[in-house]
Scaffold this motif. Sequence first.
Motif, mmCIF file in Angstrom:
data_model
loop_
_atom_site.group_PDB
_atom_site.id
_atom_site.type_symbol
_atom_site.label_atom_id
_atom_site.label_comp_id
_atom_site.label_asym_id
_atom_site.label_seq_id
_atom_site.Cartn_x
_atom_site.Cartn_y
_atom_site.Cartn_z
ATOM 1 N N PRO A 29 -0.391 53.081 -41.875
ATOM 2 C CA PRO A 29 0.525 52.724 -42.907
ATOM 3 C C PRO A 29 1.700 53.935 -42.700
ATOM 4 C CG PRO A 29 -1.436 52.559 -44.256
ATOM 5 C CD PRO A 29 -1.797 53.082 -42.827
ATOM 6 N N SER A 30 3.117 53.612 -42.694
ATOM 7 C CA SER A 30 4.067 54.599 -42.325
ATOM 8 C C SER A 30 4.142 55.489 -43.454
ATOM 9 C CB SER A 30 5.474 53.713 -42.323
ATOM 10 O OG SER A 30 5.815 53.172 -43.520
ATOM 11 N N ALA A 31 3.859 55.348 -44.760
ATOM 12 C CA ALA A 31 3.832 56.189 -45.812
ATOM 13 C C ALA A 31 2.647 57.272 -45.499
ATOM 14 C CB ALA A 31 3.656 55.515 -47.194
ATOM 15 N N VAL A 40 7.888 61.405 -47.761
ATOM 16 C CA VAL A 40 8.513 60.067 -48.114
ATOM 17 C C VAL A 40 9.174 60.263 -49.487
ATOM 18 C CG1 VAL A 40 8.462 57.647 -48.511
ATOM 19 C CG2 VAL A 40 7.151 58.795 -46.533
ATOM 20 N N SER A 41 10.412 59.958 -49.720
ATOM 21 C CA SER A 41 10.871 60.227 -51.157
ATOM 22 C C SER A 41 10.225 58.707 -52.032
ATOM 23 C CB SER A 41 12.362 60.116 -51.284
ATOM 24 O OG SER A 41 12.697 58.869 -51.197
ATOM 25 N N PHE A 42 10.076 59.178 -53.372
ATOM 26 C CA PHE A 42 9.596 58.101 -54.113
ATOM 27 C C PHE A 42 10.291 56.996 -54.274
ATOM 28 C CE2 PHE A 42 9.052 56.423 -58.215
ATOM 29 C CZ PHE A 42 7.639 55.751 -58.199
ATOM 30 N N MET A 46 9.674 53.083 -53.169
ATOM 31 C CA MET A 46 9.750 51.992 -54.270
ATOM 32 C C MET A 46 10.922 50.753 -53.735
ATOM 33 S SD MET A 46 7.554 52.344 -56.617
ATOM 34 C CE MET A 46 8.342 51.046 -57.822
ATOM 35 N N GLU A 47 11.962 51.190 -53.158
ATOM 36 C CA GLU A 47 12.834 50.396 -52.612
ATOM 37 C C GLU A 47 12.226 49.752 -51.547
ATOM 38 O OE1 GLU A 47 16.413 52.544 -51.196
ATOM 39 O OE2 GLU A 47 16.789 53.073 -53.285
ATOM 40 N N GLN A 48 11.439 50.094 -50.718
ATOM 41 C CA GLN A 48 10.640 49.604 -49.514
ATOM 42 C C GLN A 48 9.772 48.588 -50.415
ATOM 43 O OE1 GLN A 48 8.294 51.903 -47.188
ATOM 44 N NE2 GLN A 48 7.929 50.328 -45.598
#
Length: 111
Positions: A29-31, A40-42, A46-48
């Motif tokens: 997974p990218s995260a 990765v910003s939170f 969340m937007e993703q």
Amino acid sequence: MSLSIQTASSQLQHTMQIQGDMAKGLIKPSAMAQDETNPVSFSALMEQKIASVNNDQLVSDALTRAVDTGESDDLVGAMVATQKASLSFDAMMQIRNRLMQAFDDIMKMPI
């Protein structure tokens, strides 16, 4: 209308293929693939995820509409997409509830 249904169906198949590869361990997974130098910003995460849930809803609506209008006879695919959209929305709501509960707990802490 038929083109959008085919597009939605192909997007769903592509997403399922990627998730299958991730489950088999073929793709990370990218995260999780990010290193510590580029976190990765939170808010971006969340937007993703919200966009992903929205996409699931749109695919479900398109497939259901196609079955309702008679353009498609894939009732099983429409029902699976509807259940997937429902589960992803429920999971998102549970995460939101947990975040709000954690925020309330922090706000109630004495200083």
